[in-house]
Motif scaffolding. Structure first.
Motif, PDB file in Angstrom:
ATOM      1  N   GLY A 186      14.547  54.101  51.613  1.00 60.57           N
ATOM      2  CA  GLY A 186      14.252  54.773  50.590  1.00 60.57           C
ATOM      3  C   GLY A 186      13.383  54.598  49.365  1.00 60.57           C
ATOM      4  N   GLU A 187      13.397  53.009  49.080  1.00 56.64           N
ATOM      5  CA  GLU A 187      12.463  52.603  47.955  1.00 56.64           C
ATOM      6  C   GLU A 187      11.275  52.603  48.402  1.00 56.64           C
ATOM      7  OE1 GLU A 187      14.867  48.683  47.791  1.00 56.64           O
ATOM      8  OE2 GLU A 187      16.176  49.572  46.166  1.00 56.64           O
ATOM      9  N   LEU A 188      10.913  52.234  49.685  1.00 54.69           N
ATOM     10  CA  LEU A 188       9.620  51.998  50.157  1.00 54.69           C
ATOM     11  C   LEU A 188       8.913  53.612  49.895  1.00 54.69           C
ATOM     12  CD1 LEU A 188       9.491  49.694  53.188  1.00 54.69           C
ATOM     13  CD2 LEU A 188       8.589  49.298  51.017  1.00 54.69           C
ATOM     14  N   THR A 189       9.726  54.773  50.419  1.00 56.03           N
ATOM     15  CA  THR A 189       9.390  55.919  50.244  1.00 56.03           C
ATOM     16  C   THR A 189       8.985  56.168  48.867  1.00 56.03           C
ATOM     17  OG1 THR A 189      10.631  56.715  52.203  1.00 56.03           O
ATOM     18  CG2 THR A 189       9.884  58.277  50.794  1.00 56.03           C
ATOM     19  N   GLN A 190       9.805  55.764  47.751  1.00 54.76           N
ATOM     20  CA  GLN A 190       9.468  55.970  46.371  1.00 54.76           C
ATOM     21  C   GLN A 190       8.232  55.283  45.999  1.00 54.76           C
ATOM     22  OE1 GLN A 190      13.319  54.457  44.624  1.00 54.76           O
ATOM     23  NE2 GLN A 190      13.635  56.605  43.950  1.00 54.76           N
ATOM     24  N   LYS A 191       8.067  54.411  46.511  1.00 51.02           N
ATOM     25  CA  LYS A 191       6.645  53.219  46.213  1.00 51.02           C
ATOM     26  C   LYS A 191       5.691  54.326  46.858  1.00 51.02           C
ATOM     27  CE  LYS A 191       4.869  48.709  47.137  1.00 51.02           C
ATOM     28  NZ  LYS A 191       5.216  47.338  47.547  1.00 51.02           N
ATOM     29  N   LEU A 192       5.773  54.875  47.892  1.00 49.69           N
ATOM     30  CA  LEU A 192       4.720  55.732  48.595  1.00 49.69           C
ATOM     31  C   LEU A 192       4.601  56.983  47.770  1.00 49.69           C
ATOM     32  CD1 LEU A 192       3.048  56.316  51.171  1.00 49.69           C
ATOM     33  CD2 LEU A 192       4.900  57.604  52.164  1.00 49.69           C
ATOM     34  N   PHE A 193       5.284  57.721  47.170  1.00 41.99           N
ATOM     35  CA  PHE A 193       5.236  58.639  46.186  1.00 41.99           C
ATOM     36  C   PHE A 193       4.296  58.408  45.368  1.00 41.99           C
ATOM     37  CE2 PHE A 193       9.580  60.638  47.551  1.00 41.99           C
ATOM     38  CZ  PHE A 193       9.329  60.978  48.551  1.00 41.99           C
ATOM     39  N   VAL A 194       4.217  57.286  44.654  1.00 42.00           N
ATOM     40  CA  VAL A 194       3.543  56.858  43.478  1.00 42.00           C
ATOM     41  C   VAL A 194       2.131  56.908  44.209  1.00 42.00           C
ATOM     42  CG1 VAL A 194       2.676  54.964  41.930  1.00 42.00           C
ATOM     43  CG2 VAL A 194       5.141  55.278  42.526  1.00 42.00           C
ATOM     44  N   GLN A 195       1.540  56.688  45.480  1.00 44.12           N
ATOM     45  CA  GLN A 195       0.416  56.788  45.911  1.00 44.12           C
ATOM     46  C   GLN A 195       0.172  58.191  46.301  1.00 44.12           C
ATOM     47  OE1 GLN A 195      -1.668  53.747  45.754  1.00 44.12           O
ATOM     48  NE2 GLN A 195       0.395  53.090  44.805  1.00 44.12           N
ATOM     49  N   LEU A 196       0.900  58.868  46.770  1.00 36.18           N
ATOM     50  CA  LEU A 196       0.467  60.387  46.996  1.00 36.18           C
ATOM     51  C   LEU A 196       0.446  61.160  46.092  1.00 36.18           C
ATOM     52  CD1 LEU A 196       3.202  60.811  49.966  1.00 36.18           C
ATOM     53  CD2 LEU A 196       0.788  60.131  50.334  1.00 36.18           C
ATOM     54  N   ASP A 197       1.054  60.951  44.856  1.00 38.35           N
ATOM     55  CA  ASP A 197       1.037  61.777  43.711  1.00 38.35           C
ATOM     56  C   ASP A 197      -0.550  61.669  43.130  1.00 38.35           C
ATOM     57  OD1 ASP A 197       3.570  62.897  43.861  1.00 38.35           O
ATOM     58  OD2 ASP A 197       4.303  61.446  42.054  1.00 38.35           O
ATOM     59  N   LYS A 198      -1.126  60.827  43.429  1.00 39.95           N
ATOM     60  CA  LYS A 198      -2.573  60.515  42.781  1.00 39.95           C
ATOM     61  C   LYS A 198      -3.502  61.685  43.434  1.00 39.95           C
ATOM     62  CE  LYS A 198      -2.318  55.321  42.081  1.00 39.95           C
ATOM     63  NZ  LYS A 198      -2.667  54.051  42.661  1.00 39.95           N
ATOM     64  N   THR A 199      -3.227  62.100  44.735  1.00 42.00           N
ATOM     65  CA  THR A 199      -3.983  63.054  45.382  1.00 42.00           C
ATOM     66  C   THR A 199      -3.483  64.430  45.515  1.00 42.00           C
ATOM     67  OG1 THR A 199      -3.663  62.217  47.379  1.00 42.00           O
ATOM     68  CG2 THR A 199      -5.461  61.448  46.139  1.00 42.00           C
ATOM     69  N   ALA A 200      -1.983  64.425  45.604  1.00 38.70           N
ATOM     70  CA  ALA A 200      -1.377  65.626  45.903  1.00 38.70           C
ATOM     71  C   ALA A 200      -1.781  66.822  45.018  1.00 38.70           C
ATOM     72  CB  ALA A 200       0.088  65.348  45.715  1.00 38.70           C
ATOM     73  N   ASP A 201      -1.866  68.075  45.458  1.00 37.54           N
ATOM     74  CA  ASP A 201      -2.493  69.275  44.559  1.00 37.54           C
ATOM     75  C   ASP A 201      -3.918  69.122  44.492  1.00 37.54           C
ATOM     76  OD1 ASP A 201       0.177  70.012  44.412  1.00 37.54           O
ATOM     77  OD2 ASP A 201       0.392  69.190  42.473  1.00 37.54           O
ATOM     78  N   SER A 202      -4.762  68.163  45.144  1.00 44.04           N
ATOM     79  CA  SER A 202      -6.092  68.162  44.691  1.00 44.04           C
ATOM     80  C   SER A 202      -6.795  67.893  46.121  1.00 44.04           C
ATOM     81  CB  SER A 202      -6.555  66.981  43.786  1.00 44.04           C
ATOM     82  OG  SER A 202      -6.222  65.879  44.246  1.00 44.04           O
ATOM     83  N   SER A 203      -6.365  66.950  47.116  1.00 50.47           N
ATOM     84  CA  SER A 203      -7.155  66.765  48.073  1.00 50.47           C
ATOM     85  C   SER A 203      -6.282  66.495  49.521  1.00 50.47           C
ATOM     86  CB  SER A 203      -8.140  65.604  48.043  1.00 50.47           C
ATOM     87  OG  SER A 203      -7.475  64.243  47.528  1.00 50.47           O
ATOM     88  N   PRO A 204      -6.473  66.419  50.621  1.00 56.78           N
ATOM     89  CA  PRO A 204      -5.387  66.194  51.531  1.00 56.78           C
ATOM     90  C   PRO A 204      -5.435  64.680  51.888  1.00 56.78           C
ATOM     91  CG  PRO A 204      -7.099  67.837  52.289  1.00 56.78           C
ATOM     92  CD  PRO A 204      -7.725  67.321  51.153  1.00 56.78           C
ATOM     93  N   ILE A 205      -4.225  64.216  52.498  1.00 56.37           N
ATOM     94  CA  ILE A 205      -4.142  63.026  52.926  1.00 56.37           C
ATOM     95  C   ILE A 205      -4.422  62.470  54.231  1.00 56.37           C
ATOM     96  CG2 ILE A 205      -2.577  62.567  50.884  1.00 56.37           C
ATOM     97  CD1 ILE A 205      -0.306  62.619  53.312  1.00 56.37           C
ATOM     98  N   ASP A 206      -4.792  61.384  54.394  1.00 49.70           N
ATOM     99  CA  ASP A 206      -4.860  61.182  55.856  1.00 49.70           C
ATOM    100  C   ASP A 206      -3.555  60.505  56.426  1.00 49.70           C
ATOM    101  OD1 ASP A 206      -5.106  59.456  58.304  1.00 49.70           O
ATOM    102  OD2 ASP A 206      -7.155  58.812  57.850  1.00 49.70           O
ATOM    103  N   VAL A 207      -2.696  61.438  57.066  1.00 51.67           N
ATOM    104  CA  VAL A 207      -1.461  61.069  57.368  1.00 51.67           C
ATOM    105  C   VAL A 207      -0.950  59.926  58.068  1.00 51.67           C
ATOM    106  CG1 VAL A 207       0.562  62.069  58.319  1.00 51.67           C
ATOM    107  CG2 VAL A 207      -0.794  63.641  57.039  1.00 51.67           C
ATOM    108  N   LEU A 208      -1.873  59.512  59.080  1.00 48.56           N
ATOM    109  CA  LEU A 208      -1.681  58.537  59.969  1.00 48.56           C
ATOM    110  C   LEU A 208      -1.968  57.136  59.357  1.00 48.56           C
ATOM    111  CD1 LEU A 208      -0.656  57.630  62.877  1.00 48.56           C
ATOM    112  CD2 LEU A 208      -2.859  57.765  63.512  1.00 48.56           C
ATOM    113  N   ASP A 209      -2.886  57.250  58.268  1.00 48.09           N
ATOM    114  CA  ASP A 209      -3.221  55.920  57.538  1.00 48.09           C
ATOM    115  C   ASP A 209      -1.868  55.638  56.760  1.00 48.09           C
ATOM    116  OD1 ASP A 209      -4.724  54.096  56.145  1.00 48.09           O
ATOM    117  OD2 ASP A 209      -4.517  55.551  54.528  1.00 48.09           O
TER     118      ASP A 209
END
Length: 543
Positions: A186-209
């Motif tokens: 769960g804590e690693l997922t929260q850490k991931l959210f910080v990175q995802l929020d940088k591009t969410a709503d603007s550009s797609p993410i490379d899911v496998l990466d």
């Protein structure tokens, strides 16, 4: 003369494939590497390649009465990275379904094997370990390959059934049963959210990466308390080194011709030699970590504020061995930690990626799963770390995970078993000494086992549903194998998925970009294991 006269025996198609392998091995193009300029050292290697190549084209005599795909057709699909689901329909099914037994013969990573595509035959293979022990590849020609040096050691994955395997399993079982680091995930997922929020709503993410980085941090910390810091720094030294090793391990050329990596020939391939050096450094770091953990244990300093289920696996393994007055050698521990990477990193990152794809392409299923997550974790717009009890309540999410691992198979087959006596499989007598394995995707996509097998339908796994009926007949769902040699990390992987997927659904809405190459179906590639190609997903923040 030797090379020219030998190659003259080949027909044009085989000649083309043969020279393709030779040129690929030496990193050359046809114009830069004419046969007349081959040096003595390279000539020896080429003759060896040719001898091995001829051996690949014909199965051993005892398997020649089984249906099999044309060798050139089958191997060319591997070299061209053709999606295996297409290979199934175009190459495998026409052969495998010629007879009711659903068996076919093909050349794989460990030589020629009988491949099973039937669920009843799968049950027999996986539950009769006395008739079908694992082949011993630890001291085979694979021991010098990149894959062999990294993963094929004296561990519970590759050890044949016997005292050493049983001794290790008695230590590993308690460690894995105690390890359920839900809070860490769960804590690693929260850490991931910080990175995802940088591009969410603007550009797609490379899911496998993204999922590769999340699962690498998860297996590093949960496995042996080492933080790769992959989530925040994907180009760090150890992340880059690990991906070089894993990428090199999947190289089709060296999987088909493992003798090229023998110490005698490896010097001919500088790029390959460099990856072996990267592996040396990686193994040295792991050895350093193991020695440090042993020192702590010997000094009785294992007191920790962490709950038992949040301790790393290395600590639990050493504690379990101490409790039983048993001893695991550093070689065995190293081999098992590498085995955890093999079984628990790429497979889980791919499974999560496929699940997110299926949710993105099935909005109704996505919303139903989100409703379940909000009902159990709460609908307040804040991150919530699930507990063990809460993830056990998420039955619909579990159905999605199981259906994803069925329809989007990740690993092609299990390590082959060796038949110890003539044995009937589905009405066909497989002779003593033959190798037998499962074609897992063929079982998962077999229309004789599953209704509309290419359709993504989580309800198959609801109580009393189709999956239960399939299980009564045989083993039609085998992403973790089954029986005594079932993947020991099964619950670990499922726990990772059951934590991150609900947390992601509460935080984001998922969809495919308009120009996605995966509109109609997920496009995959790979040999032995399968990954989605350039899978991009759009995230829309919900809070």
């Amino acid at each position: 003369m030797i090379i020219s006269s030998s190659i003259a025996l080949l027909d044009n198609k085989i000649k083309e494939q043969f020279w393709s392998l030779c040129l690929r091995a030496f990193g050359k193009t046809p114009n830069s590497f004419p046969p007349k300029k081959i040096t003595i050292s390279i000539a020896v290697a080429v003759v060896s390649i040719y001898a091995a190549f001829r051996k690949l084209t014909q199965p051993p005599p005892q398997l020649r009465n089984l249906p099999r795909p044309g060798f050139l057709q089958y191997v060319s699909t591997i070299l061209m990275n053709k999606p295996y689901d297409n290979v199934l329909k175009e190459v495998i099914y026409p052969v495998a379904f010629k007879a009711d037994h659903g068996l076919y013969a093909a050349f794989g990573l460990f030589g020629w094997s009988v491949y099973i595509t039937d669920s009843v035959a799968a049950r027999k293979l996986l539950t009769k370990t006395d008739l079908f022990p694992k082949i011993n590849i630890i001291n085979s020609q694979h021991q010098h390959t990149l894959f062999g040096r990294f993963a094929v050691g004296p561990n519970i994955i590759f050890l044949p059934h016997g005292p050493q395997w049983k001794a290790q399993r008695s230590v590993m079982n308690p460690a894995f049963n105690r390890s359920m680091p839900v809070r860490l995930f769960g804590e690693l997922t929260q850490k991931l959210f910080v990175q995802l929020d940088k591009t969410a709503d603007s550009s797609p993410i490379d899911v496998l990466d993204i999922m590769n980085r999340w699962t690498l941090d998860a297996i590093g910390i949960a496995g042996f308390d080492f933080d790769f810091d992959a989530i925040t720094n994907k180009n760090s030294e150890w992340v880059t080194r690990y991906h070089h090793i894993m990428g090199g391990s999947r190289d089709a050329l060296y999987q088909l011709l493992p003798f090229l990596e023998s110490p005698r020939l490896r010097a001919l391939f500088p790029k390959r030699n460099q990856i072996h050096h990267e592996l040396d450094l990686f193994l040295e770091k792991m050895q350093e970590i193991i020695a440090h953990k042993r020192e702590i244990l010997n000094n009785n300093e294992f007191a920790t504020n962490k709950k038992t289920n949040e301790k790393d696996l290395l600590t639990l393994m050493l504690e379990a061995a101490k409790e039983e007055n048993g001893k695991l050698t550093d070689e065995e521990i190293m081999a098992n930690l590498c085995g955890f990477f093999l079984a628990g990193h790429d497979t889980t990152s791919n499974a999560i990626s496929y699940a997110l794809y299926n949710l993105a392409t099935h909005p109704d299923i996505q919303e139903k799963a989100r409703d379940e997550a909000n009902r159990i974790l709460g609908s307040e717009p804040i991150d919530v770390l699930p507990t063990v009890e809460q993830i056990n309540e998420m039955t619909y999410t579990q159905m999605i995970i199981k259906e994803t691992m069925r329809v989007n198979t990740i690993v092609q087959n299990i390590v082959s078993r060796k038949v110890v006596e003539d044995v009937d499989i589905g009405g066909f007598v497989v002779p003593k000494g033959a190798q037998v394995t499962l074609d897992i995707m063929a079982i998962h996509r077999n229309p004789k086992i599953w209704k509309n097998p290419d359709e993504f339908n989580p309800e198959r796994f609801e109580p009393g549903g189709e999956a239960e009926k399939v299980t009564k007949m045989g083993l039609g769902w085998v992403p973790f194998s089954n029986g005594a040699r079932q993947c020991i990390g099964k619950n670990f992987s499922l726990t990772e998925q059951r934590v991150i997927i609900p947390m992601l659904l509460r935080k984001y809405e998922l969809s495919l970009p308009d120009d996605s190459i995966h509109k109609d179906k997920v496009v995959i590639s790979g040999i032995g294991s399968f990954s989605a190609v350039n899978l991009q997903i759009k995230l829309k923040k919900r809070y």
